[in-house]
Write a protein that holds these residues in place. Structure first.
Motif, short mmCIF file in Angstrom:
data_model
loop_
_atom_site.label_atom_id
_atom_site.label_comp_id
_atom_site.label_asym_id
_atom_site.label_seq_id
_atom_site.Cartn_x
_atom_site.Cartn_y
_atom_site.Cartn_z
N GLY A 75 0.82 -1.21 0.00
CA GLY A 75 0.00 0.00 0.00
C GLY A 75 0.86 1.26 0.00
N THR A 76 1.93 1.24 0.76
CA THR A 76 2.85 2.37 0.79
C THR A 76 3.50 2.58 -0.58
N ILE A 77 3.94 1.48 -1.18
CA ILE A 77 4.56 1.57 -2.51
C ILE A 77 3.53 2.07 -3.53
N ALA A 78 2.30 1.56 -3.45
CA ALA A 78 1.26 2.00 -4.38
C ALA A 78 1.01 3.50 -4.25
N ALA A 79 0.99 3.99 -3.03
CA ALA A 79 0.79 5.44 -2.82
C ALA A 79 1.94 6.23 -3.42
N ASP A 80 3.17 5.73 -3.25
CA ASP A 80 4.33 6.40 -3.87
C ASP A 80 4.18 6.41 -5.39
N GLU A 81 3.80 5.27 -5.95
CA GLU A 81 3.67 5.17 -7.40
C GLU A 81 2.58 6.12 -7.93
N LYS A 82 1.52 6.30 -7.15
CA LYS A 82 0.47 7.24 -7.55
C LYS A 82 1.03 8.66 -7.63
N ARG A 83 1.85 9.03 -6.63
CA ARG A 83 2.47 10.36 -6.66
C ARG A 83 3.39 10.48 -7.88
N HIS A 84 4.12 9.40 -8.18
CA HIS A 84 5.00 9.42 -9.35
C HIS A 84 4.18 9.60 -10.63
N GLU A 85 3.07 8.87 -10.71
CA GLU A 85 2.20 8.99 -11.89
C GLU A 85 1.72 10.43 -12.06
N ILE A 86 1.29 11.03 -10.97
CA ILE A 86 0.79 12.42 -11.04
C ILE A 86 1.91 13.34 -11.54
N ALA A 87 3.10 13.16 -11.00
CA ALA A 87 4.22 14.03 -11.39
C ALA A 87 4.52 13.87 -12.88
N TYR A 88 4.64 12.64 -13.34
CA TYR A 88 4.97 12.43 -14.76
C TYR A 88 3.86 12.90 -15.68
N THR A 89 2.61 12.69 -15.25
CA THR A 89 1.48 13.14 -16.06
C THR A 89 1.50 14.67 -16.18
N GLU A 90 1.83 15.35 -15.09
CA GLU A 90 1.91 16.81 -15.15
C GLU A 90 3.04 17.27 -16.07
N ILE A 91 4.13 16.52 -16.07
CA ILE A 91 5.24 16.86 -16.98
C ILE A 91 4.80 16.69 -18.42
N VAL A 92 4.08 15.58 -18.71
CA VAL A 92 3.59 15.35 -20.07
C VAL A 92 2.61 16.45 -20.48
N GLU A 93 1.74 16.86 -19.56
CA GLU A 93 0.82 17.96 -19.87
C GLU A 93 1.59 19.22 -20.26
N LYS A 94 2.66 19.49 -19.53
CA LYS A 94 3.47 20.67 -19.83
C LYS A 94 4.17 20.53 -21.18
N LEU A 95 4.62 19.31 -21.49
CA LEU A 95 5.24 19.09 -22.80
C LEU A 95 4.24 19.36 -23.92
N PHE A 96 2.99 18.92 -23.72
CA PHE A 96 1.96 19.19 -24.73
C PHE A 96 1.74 20.69 -24.91
N GLU A 97 1.84 21.44 -23.83
CA GLU A 97 1.70 22.90 -23.92
C GLU A 97 2.86 23.53 -24.68
N LEU A 98 4.08 23.11 -24.32
CA LEU A 98 5.28 23.77 -24.84
C LEU A 98 5.68 23.31 -26.23
N ASP A 99 5.46 22.02 -26.52
CA ASP A 99 5.93 21.45 -27.78
C ASP A 99 4.93 20.38 -28.24
N PRO A 100 3.73 20.83 -28.66
CA PRO A 100 2.68 19.86 -28.98
C PRO A 100 3.05 18.91 -30.12
N SER A 101 3.77 19.39 -31.12
CA SER A 101 4.07 18.53 -32.27
C SER A 101 4.95 17.34 -31.87
N GLU A 102 6.07 17.64 -31.22
CA GLU A 102 6.97 16.54 -30.81
C GLU A 102 6.32 15.63 -29.78
N THR A 103 5.51 16.22 -28.90
CA THR A 103 4.89 15.43 -27.84
C THR A 103 3.85 14.49 -28.41
N VAL A 104 3.05 14.95 -29.36
CA VAL A 104 2.03 14.07 -29.91
C VAL A 104 2.67 12.96 -30.75
#
Ligand SMILES: [Fe+2]
Length: 108
Positions: A75-104
């Protein structure tokens, strides 16, 4: 003391096996992202989600079979992984904002 000496050496050897297998997985595993930071970030966002589900499911099974300590660890590891998922997803969202062509292209 021969038993204590033998047990320490045996445990140390087993520990080296763990370390070797753990570290070697970094070099053996090829997920096909190369050194492309877009591919690495998008792949990792999905990988974090997968490990969140995997550890969460293992925690639920552990509870079902009365293994409370294992459930707590997973459960502790799962909670950590959820935080990691959120962080990476936010980074991907930012990539879509900054460089949509390369990101898509990477996403595809
Ligand atoms: Fe993670």
């Amino acid at each position: 003391m021969p038993w204590a000496t033998w047990a320490r050496r045996w445990s140390a050897e087993e520990n080296r096996h763990d370390d070797l297998l753990n570290r070697s997985s970094y070099f053996i595993k090829d997920v096909g992202t190369g050194t492309n930071p877009y591919l690495i970030t998008i792949y990792t966002s999905f990988q974090e989600r997968a490990t969140f589900f995997s550890h969460g499911n293992t925690a639920r099974l552990a509870i079902k079979y009365g293994e409370e300590k294992l459930a707590q660890i997973c459960g502790t590891i799962a909670a950590d992984e959820k935080r990691h998922e959120i962080a990476y997803t936010e980074i991907v969202e930012k990539l879509f904002e900054l460089d949509p062509s390369e990101t898509v292209i990477a996403f595809a």
